[in-house]
Write a protein that holds these residues in place. Structure first.
Motif, short mmCIF file in Angstrom:
data_model
loop_
_atom_site.label_atom_id
_atom_site.label_comp_id
_atom_site.label_asym_id
_atom_site.label_seq_id
_atom_site.Cartn_x
_atom_site.Cartn_y
_atom_site.Cartn_z
N ARG A 140 -15.67 -4.29 10.57
CA ARG A 140 -15.53 -3.22 11.08
C ARG A 140 -16.10 -2.05 9.10
NH1 ARG A 140 -15.70 0.58 15.05
NH2 ARG A 140 -16.35 0.22 16.57
N PRO A 163 -1.23 12.29 14.29
CA PRO A 163 -0.04 11.50 13.58
C PRO A 163 -1.06 10.85 13.01
CG PRO A 163 0.72 11.76 15.41
CD PRO A 163 -0.65 12.32 16.00
N HIS A 194 -3.70 4.25 -0.18
CA HIS A 194 -3.66 3.57 0.81
C HIS A 194 -4.85 3.41 2.37
CE1 HIS A 194 -2.06 5.24 5.02
NE2 HIS A 194 -1.25 5.37 4.43
N ALA A 209 1.02 12.16 7.34
CA ALA A 209 0.44 12.57 8.07
C ALA A 209 -0.33 14.03 7.78
CB ALA A 209 0.54 13.26 9.44
N TYR A 216 -8.32 14.84 3.90
CA TYR A 216 -9.69 14.77 4.55
C TYR A 216 -10.30 15.74 4.47
CZ TYR A 216 -7.42 10.49 7.06
OH TYR A 216 -7.34 8.90 7.10
N ARG A 270 10.40 2.26 1.84
CA ARG A 270 9.90 3.46 1.82
C ARG A 270 10.26 3.77 0.74
NH1 ARG A 270 5.64 5.21 4.54
NH2 ARG A 270 5.95 3.92 5.73
N ARG A 275 -1.80 13.44 4.85
CA ARG A 275 -3.73 12.92 4.44
C ARG A 275 -4.40 13.87 5.40
NH1 ARG A 275 -0.67 8.73 7.31
NH2 ARG A 275 -1.26 9.03 8.85
N ARG A 276 -3.86 14.71 6.30
CA ARG A 276 -5.02 16.30 6.85
C ARG A 276 -5.15 16.79 5.70
NH1 ARG A 276 -1.64 18.32 11.27
NH2 ARG A 276 -1.89 15.44 11.74
N TRP A 313 -11.20 11.09 10.40
CA TRP A 313 -10.46 11.30 10.14
C TRP A 313 -8.88 11.37 11.18
CZ3 TRP A 313 -13.60 14.49 6.38
CH2 TRP A 313 -13.70 13.83 5.27
N GLU A 314 -8.10 10.84 11.89
CA GLU A 314 -7.26 10.27 12.31
C GLU A 314 -7.27 12.15 13.20
OE1 GLU A 314 -3.39 10.12 10.28
OE2 GLU A 314 -5.02 9.28 8.31
N LEU A 350 -5.73 4.59 4.50
CA LEU A 350 -6.75 5.04 5.85
C LEU A 350 -6.99 6.23 4.88
CD1 LEU A 350 -3.81 5.40 8.93
CD2 LEU A 350 -5.89 4.37 8.24
N GLN A 381 -11.76 5.53 1.73
CA GLN A 381 -11.98 5.79 2.50
C GLN A 381 -12.73 7.03 1.39
OE1 GLN A 381 -14.54 4.81 5.48
NE2 GLN A 381 -12.57 4.19 7.00
N ILE A 382 -12.10 8.25 0.99
CA ILE A 382 -12.32 9.49 0.95
C ILE A 382 -12.66 9.16 -1.54
CG2 ILE A 382 -12.04 10.85 2.59
CD1 ILE A 382 -9.32 11.10 1.88
N GLU A 386 -21.52 6.18 11.68
CA GLU A 386 -21.00 5.80 11.27
C GLU A 386 -20.61 7.31 9.86
OE1 GLU A 386 -18.18 4.14 10.08
OE2 GLU A 386 -17.46 4.88 7.93
N LYS A 429 -18.32 -0.58 6.92
CA LYS A 429 -17.97 0.81 6.80
C LYS A 429 -17.71 1.16 4.85
CE LYS A 429 -14.90 2.71 10.09
NZ LYS A 429 -15.33 3.86 10.44
N TRP A 454 -22.10 3.03 16.31
CA TRP A 454 -21.01 2.36 17.04
C TRP A 454 -20.89 2.63 18.60
CZ3 TRP A 454 -18.87 -0.53 13.24
CH2 TRP A 454 -18.54 0.04 12.78
N HIS A 486 0.86 -1.36 -0.46
CA HIS A 486 -0.02 0.05 0.00
C HIS A 486 0.89 1.15 -0.25
CE1 HIS A 486 0.39 0.81 4.09
NE2 HIS A 486 0.65 -0.50 4.52
N VAL A 537 -12.39 17.15 1.16
CA VAL A 537 -13.31 16.38 1.19
C VAL A 537 -14.51 17.31 0.91
CG1 VAL A 537 -14.75 14.24 0.75
CG2 VAL A 537 -11.85 13.96 1.02
N PRO A 538 -14.48 17.78 2.28
CA PRO A 538 -16.31 18.39 2.44
C PRO A 538 -15.97 19.47 1.20
CG PRO A 538 -15.05 17.81 4.90
CD PRO A 538 -13.92 18.11 3.42
#
Lengths: 720, 356
Positions: A511, B15, A476, A92, A99, A81, A95-96, B340-341, A478, A481-482, B298, A515, B270, A44, A102-103
């Motif tokens: 889980r 993180p 990835h 990290a 995330y 890696r 990824r932030r 989202w972490e 994490l 899902q988006i 969820e 999802k 959940w 991944h 997305v909205p």
């Protein structure tokens, strides 16, 4: 070209044809060389799985090295890696950003859909409205990329603190801002030069990291002024002031000028003229007319919103400068450095190209100083482009960072170049999100990006770049899902890839599976969710979680597999359910539920349980009602097609004492005949290979037959 | 649906993904800590972290303790004591008991059990008795185990083994002898240690519609109403099961034929918890009424449910809320784990405590 997958000219995804230095990743595999084989596969994200296999040892060594062979491993899988990112943004944070965007992205897409539906007839009104939404989107993304620059929050300001050290913005944010300035913000397009001045104020500290720039000059000066007594004797002081002025950091200029020695109380008497000149320049600097809506708190200048007002004030201001330039006071000023420094500042303000060039370091700074002091009005992209080239010639720069490439692409007016530069310097996230900015006001870009292309397999560039980004997200654990948000916005290939993505998720964590199912529900993919449930059901069944397996398959309406499973399950029921300990099965039977037709062959279990339960109650010889009920469920079980044949004999054998019931027979003639015929069928099938009896006594068949015959006799007597 | 808005939510990006969050049952009101289960998929490492919540607010990492595999459940013993006991269940089938200093927020020692006899699959949930001496764990392999803190080690005994025929996803003590478990098919089981050999009561809901497995993810039992358990399950279903009327479950959120209960969410619920911050409305309070319940889902909903009333939405986030906890000492404060972490902390004002 050997070793290259495809010619860069034909490739779907642009990649840089420049040959870079190869990066070497040492692998610690700990295996005795020589290696027999090396397998490389993607894991991944940007992880690579490298499997190293040892060559099998020669025969002669095999016997000698028996003791050694335990420590000798035959092979090892090592994770490698690739790349640690560009160092500026770690994984990290990346990824932030992913995330958080997305909205904003989803909101913009839904707005586009609803707006285009409303104003299908008037596309011009759509355009007029649209850029505001894109600006809102751009602001949301900008907040995500870094905190905005805030004015100093300290109550007591240190007069010697001329340069506020701030958290450095990332070049990603700076590039985003640049695109917003040029493509989205229609409102301030008249104030474009001033927006670029602000932009450079953010960008200069990034520039300073690789090349000499005004920012680093001022940082050094800041360190120095704390210790120096007579500051105006230092050429660096005047150099810093003129540089800051050239790029329009007026607050820094005025703060530095006020540190001039002539302001000190003990000096005031004998340096009156000198002080007057310094103050006059400081006032001129702080009242510089600027064509913009407002200045942020702490910054200087007088704002004019319209061009005529500005031109009037500009001419008047320049008049004041010229008057001061020709003033007789300069002769009376005894301090040479002050005299020369201040006159240099006046020349800069008058737009003397020679002074501007010496005061700036990088061509970008020179470029911005043009907008401040030579041509403070907006001009066409062409004019801006040729000016940039002129500045580059005056101050050649060795470094051409990605940001400069984006900048030149924008000035060149070439959407494709901008996208390619973005992709090269900032990656797929930037391209997928910045496309919205490019298309906000530019019709050509809109057409270019939406045009379906034959060489892209019939999809548009917009879709291509979104798909690329979605693939990055999908890889990835994490961020997968988006990815559906982006795939859903791709009309041609999106749905297909979404299905692939959903199928590919592993079933080992329930889980994750749930999802996954939730995404299916959102996008109304019922058949996919059914498949996912089947996959999960089979997975659980295979891993010994029989109850879960059955339940998931039951919910997925998978009759075929349930019937298969039922056969295996009945094998392991054996006698266990006829023991007292069918508590074990209780939970599963409860889970199966009592509704008919949902559990495939497993319905039988439910009825069997009920039968066993009532059989327990009959042990008392007087319980006629219970006995009658038990017999009823026995007949039902024997009639039901879902009862496996292998259970017929054990069922009948368990109920022999009911068939031999004292008093009135419990079965009537037709029922007894039915059971007898079943028994007949069974004895005929006894030679059949899949027939098995559960540890029943050898005479079981005969006992049952006898009991049935007895019962038949009694029943006939009773009925006649 | 009443929307309170999410302006008050403070987000603390982490993180790594956050699997579970819990407030530490504090002894002192001055120091507040939160325990967080984190997982790093790149290095496949997991840990329990204790963060101090300082006014501001900000979260400051105080201590971290590595756990060998991904944490599936994290629970504290309810009684504030020194040291605090917390149990972490893992997806590799082990159980770890940590002792945590409630004043310093340091993790001092660990006892663990994880042999193959204990569990062959993931331990799904764990719950402790008041003092934390006795824990019950349930797993995907269908085993129900009782773990007792012995002399410097953990001792365990099997309560039940379904041999994979049934699996359990949630557990909660009701009394020193009884506990409830939950699993597939909106299923709940009631167990009594005095009656060994299996569950003493079963329940299966039939609210499944479309493609759903109807899994119960979380159970809560109020100390004052030990015969009622509330459960959060698939399809936005939250229901209460009263042992006295076993065949008449009460739907608090979700969709069923005939019943018209507005669902607060349509996806997996959940976690559920009784919400001690909300005073139940005066109408019809009595022993039969279900106390207010908080749930997270969820689709990013955090809401409070009251019997016979519309759900009050506290948060509607763009990502899943995987778990939450209500501070037992300051029930107005909710901490939640976002997909989202991120860790979110939601302080509620006093006004919302009396629901209309």
């Amino acid at each position: 070209m050997p070793g290259r997958a495809s010619d860069p000219g034909n490739s779907l995804v642009p990649f840089s044809p420049e040959v870079r230095d190869p990066v070497v990743y040492p692998i610690r595999h700990g295996i005795k060389t020589p290696l027999f084989r090396v397998f490389v596969s993607w894991s991944h994200g940007n992880l690579l799985n490298v499997a190293c296999l040892q060559a099998s040892p020669p025969e002669s060594n095999a016997a000698a090295g028996t003791a050694e062979s335990e420590v000798n491993i035959g092979g090892k899988v090592v994770e490698v890696r690739l790349g640690d990112g560009d160092g500026e943004i770690n994984e990290a944070q990346r990824r932030r950003i992913a995330y958080g965007s997305v909205p904003a992205f989803a909101m913009l897409q839904s707005r586009r859909n609803s707006l285009s539906m409303m104003s299908r007839m008037a596309s011009s009104s759509f355009r007029n409205e649209w850029w505001r939404h894109v600006l809102e989107y751009s602001n949301q993304i900008k907040d995500l990329l870094g905190t905005p620059r805030l004015p100093s929050s300290s109550v007591i300001e240190d007069p010697k603190m001329v340069l506020q050290q701030i958290e450095e913005p990332t070049s990603l944010k700076v590039a985003w801002e640049l695109m917003e300035i040029f493509y989205v913000d229609k409102q301030s397009s008249a104030w474009l030069p001033e927006r670029l001045v602000d932009w450079l104020a953010d960008y200069d500290c990034i520039l300073a990291k690789t090349e000499p720039a005004i920012y680093s000059k001022l940082v050094n000066l800041q360190k120095k002024i704390v210790n120096i007594q007579v500051i105006e004797d230092d050429p660096e002081y005047w150099d810093g002031i003129s540089s800051a002025l050239a790029v329009g950091w007026l607050d820094v200029v005025v703060k530095l000028l006020r540190l001039h020695g002539s302001y000190q109380l003990d000096q005031l008497g004998n340096r009156e003229t000198e002080n007057g000149l310094v103050e006059a320049v400081a006032v001129l600097v702080s009242t510089m007319p600027r064509m913009r809506a407002d200045v942020p708190t702490g910054k200087l200048g007088q704002c004019y919103k319209t061009k005529p007002d500005f031109v009037k004030a500009w001419e008047k201001w320049r008049g004041h400068i010229t008057k001061l330039e020709c003033s007789a006071f300069w002769v009376q000023c005894g301090h040479r450095q002050t005299r020369e420094g201040l006159r240099n500042l006046l020349q800069i303000m008058l737009g003397n190209i020679k002074n501007l060039t010496t005061s700036t370091c990088h061509w970008m700074e020179l470029y911005i100083s043009h907008f401040l002091f030579i041509r403070p009005f907006s001009m066409g992209l062409e004019g801006m482009y040729s000016l940039a080239q002129k500045c580059m010639q005056l101050k050649p720069s060795s470094n051409s960072s990605g940001l400069i490439g984006v900048f030149m692409g924008i000035l060149g007016g070439n959407t494709e170049v901008v996208l390619a530069e973005c992709s090269k310097a900032f990656g797929p996230w930037m391209v997928a999100h910045a496309m919205e900015l490019l298309m906000a006001t530019d019709d050509h870009a809109d057409i270019l990006l939406h045009e379906e292309r034959y060489n892209l397999g019939g999809i548009s560039m917009e879709e291509l770049y979104r798909l690329i980004y979605a693939q990055v997200l999908s890889s990835h654990p994490l961020t997968w899902q988006i990815a559906p948000t982006y795939l859903a916005s791709c009309s041609k290939q999106g749905l297909g890839l979404l299905e692939v993505l959903l199928y590919r998720q592993s079933a080992h964590n329930y889980r994750v599976t749930l999802k996954n199912l939730e995404i299916c529900r959102l996008y109304e993919l019922e058949n996919i969710s059914e498949c996912i449930m089947k996959i999960a059901g089979v997975y659980y069944w295979k891993h010994g979680r029989r109850g879960s397996g059955i339940h998931w398959l039951q919910q997925a309406h998978d009759e075929v597999r349930l019937n298969r499973i039922a056969q295996q399950l009945f094998d392991c029921i054996g006698k266990s359910i006829s023991d007292d300990s069918f508590k074990q099965w209780e939970g599963l039977v409860e889970l199966l539920g009592s509704e008919v037709g949902t559990a495939g062959g497993l319905e039988f279990l439910h009825k069997y349980r009920d039968f066993k339960r009532s059989l327990h109650l009959v042990h008392d010889k007087k319980a006629v009602d219970a006995a009658r009920q038990t017999v009823e469920s026995l007949v039902q079980l024997m009639r039901s097609p879902s009862t496996p044949r292998r259970f017929w004999l054990p069922l009948l054998h368990d109920s022999v004492h009911l068939l031999n019931w004292q008093g009135r027979p419990l079965l009537n003639v037709s029922e007894t005949t039915l059971l007898l015929s079943k028994l007949q069928e069974l004895s005929m099938a006894k030679l059949h290979p899949d027939f098995s009896d559960f540890d029943l006594p050898p005479q079981a068949l005969a006992t049952v037959r006898l009991a049935l015959a007895k019962n038949l006799r009694q029943a006939i007597l009773e009925e006649s | 649906m009443a929307i309170a808005g999410d302006a008050n939510l403070r987000c603390f990006p982490q993180p790594n993904p956050v699997d579970a969050v819990r407030w530490l049952p504090t002894v002192s009101s001055l120091r507040r800590f939160a325990a967080v289960a984190v997982h790093d998929p790149d290095s496949s490492s997991s840990a329990i972290e204790v963060h101090a919540l300082n006014p501001g607010p900000n979260l400051l990492l105080r201590s971290s303790h590595a756990i060998p595999s991904r944490i599936s459940a994290l629970r504290f013993s309810p009684t504030p004591q020194k040291p605090l006991l917390a149990a972490a269940a893992t997806s590799a089938g082990s159980l770890h008991l940590l002792s945590i200093d409630p004043l310093e927020g340091s993790i001092d020692s660990e006892l663990s059990v994880g042999d193959i006899g204990f569990s062959t699959g993931a331990v799904a949930d764990v719950d402790g008795q008041a003092e934390g001496r006795e824990w019950v764990s349930v797993g995907e392999d269908g085993r129900v185990n009782l773990v007792v803190v012995g002399d410097g080690r953990l001792e365990w005994r099997r309560v039940f083994d379904s041999k994979g025929l049934v699996e359990y996803s949630a557990v909660r003590w009701a009394s020193p002898a009884e506990f409830a478990t939950g699993g597939l098919g909106f299923g709940l089981q009631w167990w009594d240690q005095r009656k060994p050999g299996g569950a003493v009561a079963h329940f299966k809901g039939n609210w499944a519609r479309g493609n759903t497995v109807g899994m119960v993810h979380s159970i809560d039992i109020h100390p004052s109403r030990k015969h009622i358990c509330v459960a959060g399950a698939s399809s936005g279903t939250v229901f209460a099961w009263d042992l006295r009327w076993q065949h008449r479950p009460l739907l608090l959120s979700g969709v069923s034929t005939g019943d018209t209960v507005q669902p607060a969410s349509e996806s997996e619920v959940w976690e559920v918890r009784y919400d001690s911050h909300i005073q139940p409305s005066s109408v019809g309070t009595g022993p039969t009424r279900i106390l207010p319940v908080m749930m997270c889902s969820e689709d990013g909903i955090l809401a409070v449910l009251q019997q016979g009333e519309e759900p009050v939405e506290l948060l509607a986030e763009p990502c899943a809320i995987n778990g939450f906890d209500i501070d037992p000492q300051n029930p107005s404060d909710v901490i939640c784990a976002l997909e989202w972490e991120m860790i979110g902390i939601l302080p509620r004002s006093k006004e919302t405590s009396t629901a209309s």
